[in-house]
Design a protein around this motif. Sequence first.
Motif, PDB file in Angstrom:
ATOM      1  N   LEU A 165      27.269  41.550  39.444  1.00 30.41           N
ATOM      2  CA  LEU A 165      27.336  40.197  40.013  1.00 30.41           C
ATOM      3  C   LEU A 165      27.325  40.220  41.535  1.00 30.41           C
ATOM      4  N   GLY A 166      27.108  41.407  42.107  1.00 25.43           N
ATOM      5  CA  GLY A 166      27.084  41.515  43.555  1.00 25.43           C
ATOM      6  C   GLY A 166      28.452  41.567  44.191  1.00 25.43           C
ATOM      7  N   LEU A 167      29.468  41.958  43.411  1.00 21.22           N
ATOM      8  CA  LEU A 167      30.840  42.029  43.908  1.00 21.22           C
ATOM      9  C   LEU A 167      31.354  43.465  43.841  1.00 21.22           C
ATOM     10  N   PRO A 168      32.249  43.845  44.759  1.00 18.23           N
ATOM     11  CA  PRO A 168      32.899  45.151  44.636  1.00 18.23           C
ATOM     12  C   PRO A 168      33.762  45.169  43.374  1.00 18.23           C
ATOM     13  N   GLU A 169      33.931  46.340  42.801  1.00 17.17           N
ATOM     14  CA  GLU A 169      34.783  46.436  41.621  1.00 17.17           C
ATOM     15  C   GLU A 169      36.238  46.173  42.026  1.00 17.17           C
ATOM     16  N   PRO A 170      36.937  45.309  41.316  1.00 14.69           N
ATOM     17  CA  PRO A 170      38.314  44.976  41.713  1.00 14.69           C
ATOM     18  C   PRO A 170      39.258  46.167  41.658  1.00 14.69           C
ATOM     19  N   GLU A 171      38.926  47.181  40.858  1.00 15.43           N
ATOM     20  CA  GLU A 171      39.800  48.365  40.760  1.00 15.43           C
ATOM     21  C   GLU A 171      39.905  49.130  42.077  1.00 15.43           C
ATOM     22  N   THR A 172      38.997  48.845  43.026  1.00 12.67           N
ATOM     23  CA  THR A 172      39.017  49.591  44.287  1.00 12.67           C
ATOM     24  C   THR A 172      39.954  48.981  45.323  1.00 12.67           C
ATOM     25  N   PHE A 173      40.438  47.758  45.079  1.00 15.57           N
ATOM     26  CA  PHE A 173      41.275  47.071  46.065  1.00 15.57           C
ATOM     27  C   PHE A 173      42.750  47.389  45.872  1.00 15.57           C
ATOM     28  N   VAL A 174      43.458  47.424  46.976  1.00 17.62           N
ATOM     29  CA  VAL A 174      44.921  47.620  46.955  1.00 17.62           C
ATOM     30  C   VAL A 174      45.603  46.411  47.592  1.00 17.62           C
ATOM     31  N   ASP A 175      45.288  46.161  48.852  1.00 18.48           N
ATOM     32  CA  ASP A 175      45.921  45.048  49.571  1.00 18.48           C
ATOM     33  C   ASP A 175      45.528  43.719  48.928  1.00 18.48           C
ATOM     34  N   GLY A 176      46.525  42.933  48.580  1.00 18.60           N
ATOM     35  CA  GLY A 176      46.292  41.614  48.025  1.00 18.60           C
ATOM     36  C   GLY A 176      45.842  41.600  46.580  1.00 18.60           C
ATOM     37  N   MET A 177      45.831  42.770  45.917  1.00 17.82           N
ATOM     38  CA  MET A 177      45.352  42.840  44.537  1.00 17.82           C
ATOM     39  C   MET A 177      46.512  42.812  43.543  1.00 17.82           C
ATOM     40  N   ARG A 178      46.369  41.948  42.529  1.00 23.15           N
ATOM     41  CA  ARG A 178      47.305  41.906  41.403  1.00 23.15           C
ATOM     42  C   ARG A 178      46.498  42.062  40.116  1.00 23.15           C
ATOM     43  N   ILE A 179      47.072  42.799  39.172  1.00 21.89           N
ATOM     44  CA  ILE A 179      46.354  43.141  37.937  1.00 21.89           C
ATOM     45  C   ILE A 179      47.194  42.762  36.725  1.00 21.89           C
ATOM     46  N   GLY A 180      46.528  42.246  35.718  1.00 20.11           N
ATOM     47  CA  GLY A 180      47.193  41.918  34.459  1.00 20.11           C
ATOM     48  C   GLY A 180      46.180  41.901  33.337  1.00 20.11           C
ATOM     49  N   GLY A 181      46.567  41.284  32.253  1.00 26.43           N
ATOM     50  CA  GLY A 181      45.654  41.189  31.116  1.00 26.43           C
ATOM     51  C   GLY A 181      46.368  40.641  29.900  1.00 26.43           C
ATOM     52  N   LEU A 182      45.589  40.166  28.937  1.00 29.95           N
ATOM     53  CA  LEU A 182      46.167  39.656  27.695  1.00 29.95           C
ATOM     54  C   LEU A 182      45.096  39.596  26.628  1.00 29.95           C
ATOM     55  N   CYS A 183      45.567  39.548  25.391  1.00 31.52           N
ATOM     56  CA  CYS A 183      44.694  39.322  24.246  1.00 31.52           C
ATOM     57  C   CYS A 183      45.060  37.967  23.641  1.00 31.52           C
ATOM     58  N   ARG A 184      44.256  37.513  22.743  1.00 31.62           N
ATOM     59  CA  ARG A 184      44.463  36.191  22.149  1.00 31.62           C
ATOM     60  C   ARG A 184      45.842  36.113  21.493  1.00 31.62           C
ATOM     61  N   GLY A 185      46.604  35.089  21.877  1.00 26.39           N
ATOM     62  CA  GLY A 185      47.926  34.882  21.294  1.00 26.39           C
ATOM     63  C   GLY A 185      49.055  35.601  21.997  1.00 26.39           C
ATOM     64  N   ASP A 186      48.742  36.441  22.990  1.00 25.86           N
ATOM     65  CA  ASP A 186      49.812  37.145  23.703  1.00 25.86           C
ATOM     66  C   ASP A 186      50.690  36.186  24.491  1.00 25.86           C
ATOM     67  N   ALA A 187      50.094  35.142  25.030  1.00 22.74           N
ATOM     68  CA  ALA A 187      50.849  34.149  25.797  1.00 22.74           C
ATOM     69  C   ALA A 187      50.980  32.882  24.950  1.00 22.74           C
ATOM     70  N   GLU A 188      52.213  32.460  24.697  1.00 25.35           N
ATOM     71  CA  GLU A 188      52.456  31.289  23.850  1.00 25.35           C
ATOM     72  C   GLU A 188      52.330  30.009  24.662  1.00 25.35           C
ATOM     73  N   THR A 189      51.164  29.814  25.196  1.00 28.12           N
ATOM     74  CA  THR A 189      50.850  28.594  25.944  1.00 28.12           C
ATOM     75  C   THR A 189      49.487  28.115  25.451  1.00 28.12           C
ATOM     76  N   PRO A 190      49.157  26.852  25.668  1.00 24.47           N
ATOM     77  CA  PRO A 190      47.813  26.395  25.275  1.00 24.47           C
ATOM     78  C   PRO A 190      46.709  27.244  25.895  1.00 24.47           C
ATOM     79  N   GLU A 191      46.898  27.631  27.146  1.00 24.16           N
ATOM     80  CA  GLU A 191      45.901  28.461  27.812  1.00 24.16           C
ATOM     81  C   GLU A 191      45.828  29.851  27.184  1.00 24.16           C
TER      82      GLU A 191
END
Length: 204
Positions: free
Chosen positions: A141-167
Amino acid sequence: MNRLAAPSGIEKRTWTWRRRLAVGAWVFTGLCVLGVLGTVLMVAYGLREPVERDKSCCWEENITPEWAAKSMGFRVPETATDRRAGLRTNVQYDVALLAFTVSTAEADRFLKPLQPEGTQLVHNTTPEEPGYTRSDGFGHLGLPEPETFVDGMRIGGLCRGDAETPEGRAVQFCTDIYAHEFQPGTTRIYLRASSDAALAKPPA
């Protein structure tokens, strides 16, 4: 005198034989080393070429951010700019990418309901080297890979149903989440979703 000379000749012949054996051993060892190096270079070249071809292979056309967001199960903030999306198909799995830029406050509102209870986004403590790429990465997509950033970078993740919110319940696939505040008050969100089943493609 002849008796004294005989051992000297034997020693000389013995030394010559040992020298020839040593030289032969060195030559054999050298040929083996050259053979191993040649094999390694051939394998490395053979591996590099498929990897290079793999990076440009199997990306679907007509992938829009709207399609990606709907397929992945995310509601992109209306204020989002620089929206980008991609879909890479594979015989083993499909990968959908979505990236967009919002204010950091808007990014926090987007991310909070996507965090499973008791978890939070973490800093990137093991970054990849600059220039790192991957065959299903955001470089497409013409973007640097996010795994290369440190400053200002936050990482997370989830699968379907992991978060009990509508989102959280709306999320369709296991998704890696990256939030990079690349300048004060402005954050780019990266979303990478993987599916073992083939994703329905948008109309041509």
